[in-house]
Design an enzyme around this catalytic site. Structure first.
Site, PDB file in Angstrom:
ATOM      1  N   GLY A  10       0.797  -1.222   0.000  1.00 13.36           N
ATOM      2  CA  GLY A  10       0.000   0.000   0.000  1.00 13.36           C
ATOM      3  C   GLY A  10       0.826   1.267   0.000  1.00 13.36           C
ATOM      4  N   SER A  12       1.434   3.477  -2.306  1.00  5.82           N
ATOM      5  CA  SER A  12       1.091   4.575  -3.212  1.00  5.82           C
ATOM      6  C   SER A  12       0.441   5.748  -2.498  1.00  5.82           C
ATOM      7  CB  SER A  12       0.177   4.081  -4.338  1.00  5.82           C
ATOM      8  OG  SER A  12      -1.035   3.565  -3.811  1.00  5.82           O
ATOM      9  N   SER A 123      -7.360  -1.679  12.526  1.00  5.34           N
ATOM     10  CA  SER A 123      -8.227  -0.515  12.656  1.00  5.34           C
ATOM     11  C   SER A 123      -8.806  -0.466  14.064  1.00  5.34           C
ATOM     12  CB  SER A 123      -9.373  -0.582  11.644  1.00  5.34           C
ATOM     13  OG  SER A 123     -10.337   0.432  11.901  1.00  5.34           O
ATOM     14  N   TYR A 135     -16.140  -4.423   7.498  1.00  2.83           N
ATOM     15  CA  TYR A 135     -14.778  -3.901   7.631  1.00  2.83           C
ATOM     16  C   TYR A 135     -14.178  -4.308   8.969  1.00  2.83           C
ATOM     17  CZ  TYR A 135     -11.017  -0.379   7.817  1.00  2.83           C
ATOM     18  OH  TYR A 135      -9.800   0.264   7.925  1.00  2.83           O
ATOM     19  N   ALA A 136     -14.968  -4.148  10.033  1.00  2.00           N
ATOM     20  CA  ALA A 136     -14.494  -4.506  11.371  1.00  2.00           C
ATOM     21  C   ALA A 136     -14.129  -5.979  11.450  1.00  2.00           C
ATOM     22  CB  ALA A 136     -15.561  -4.166  12.415  1.00  2.00           C
ATOM     23  N   ALA A 137     -14.924  -6.825  10.816  1.00  2.00           N
ATOM     24  CA  ALA A 137     -14.658  -8.265  10.864  1.00  2.00           C
ATOM     25  C   ALA A 137     -13.319  -8.603  10.209  1.00  2.00           C
ATOM     26  CB  ALA A 137     -15.791  -9.026  10.172  1.00  2.00           C
ATOM     27  N   LYS A 139     -10.732  -6.618   9.869  1.00  2.00           N
ATOM     28  CA  LYS A 139      -9.630  -6.086  10.672  1.00  2.00           C
ATOM     29  C   LYS A 139      -9.465  -6.873  11.980  1.00  2.00           C
ATOM     30  CE  LYS A 139      -8.165  -2.733   8.008  1.00  2.00           C
ATOM     31  NZ  LYS A 139      -6.780  -2.686   7.486  1.00  2.00           N
TER      32      LYS A 139
END
Length: 225
Positions: A10, A12, A123, A135-137, A139
């Site tokens: 990541g 960039s 996160s 998203y939480a899962a 992370k």
């Protein structure tokens, strides 16, 4: 001393770019993985890759190793509430956040010198947040990987830790895919600075990080209060 070499995903933009830049400033050599072009100057090598295709990663990174450190910072966010969840969004985030981390570590760590470092960017929302369940899962899964690997690799002196930023001043905040959950300003009154995340990353990757493993560091500007 031999110049240390880090593999960072990541690079960039955002946190990945900030971590790569900090390591370069500290004298590391950095190989960066990203879809978009990364140009960070002397000591930096860019390998164009798509983290959404983990099966391509081993061939992409193998010619550039071995590595003293692996930093997985690439990621993206899609948000939605129950009743509007998209299975493809979960699959996409799981692939980039978790599957790519697994493939890279599986390829890189066996050849990593003893005393190396693995750092996963998680996160603050890994403990749960309305509208961010998918998203939480993904992370939260990084915590399971990180703590398991930390126990496996402790006999080799290789540390594994997770950095969990809160709302950070990166292009991700403007991504339309997360418009269902606009960022909330943290208690300290400003977004998290990517360079602050990078500074803690550099400490954990450096010589004084040797006694820290299996931990999760939340950098949230007071958002967790």
């Amino acid at each position: 001393m031999t110049q240390q070499h880090a593999l960072v995903t990541g690079t960039s933009s955002g946190i990945g770019k900030a971590i790569a830049a900090k390591l370069l400033a500290d004298g590391w050599r950095v190989t960066g993985l990203s879809r978009g072009e990364s140009a960070l100057g002397e000591g930096f090598s860019w390998v164009q890759t798509d983290l959404a295709q983990p099966e391509s990663l081993v061939a992409a990174v193998s010619p550039h190793g071995p590595f003293d450190a692996l930093v997985h910072a690439a990621g993206f966010q899609r948000t939605a509430r129950l009743g509007e969840l998209d299975a493809a969004a979960l699959a996409g985030m799981f692939t980039v956040h978790v599957a790519a981390a697994e493939v890279l570590a599986n390829a890189v760590v066996p050849e990593m010198p003893d005393g190396g470092r693995v750092l996963l960017v998680g996160s603050r929302t890994s403990t749960g947040a309305p509208g961010k369940s998918q998203y939480a899962a993904t992370k939260a899964a990084l915590m399971g990987l990180g703590r398991s690997w930390a126990q496996e690799l402790a006999p080799r002196g290789i540390t594994v830790n997770v950095l969990s930023p809160g709302p950070t001043d990166t292009p991700m905040l403007a991504d339309p895919g997360r418009s269902a959950t606009p960022p909330i300003m943290p208690a300290l009154g400003s977004l998290v600075d990517p360079e602050d995340v990078a500074a803690l990353a550099a400490f954990l990757l450096g010589p004084h990080g040797k006694s820290i493993t299996g931990q999760n560091y939340v950098i949230c500007g007071g958002a967790s209060l």
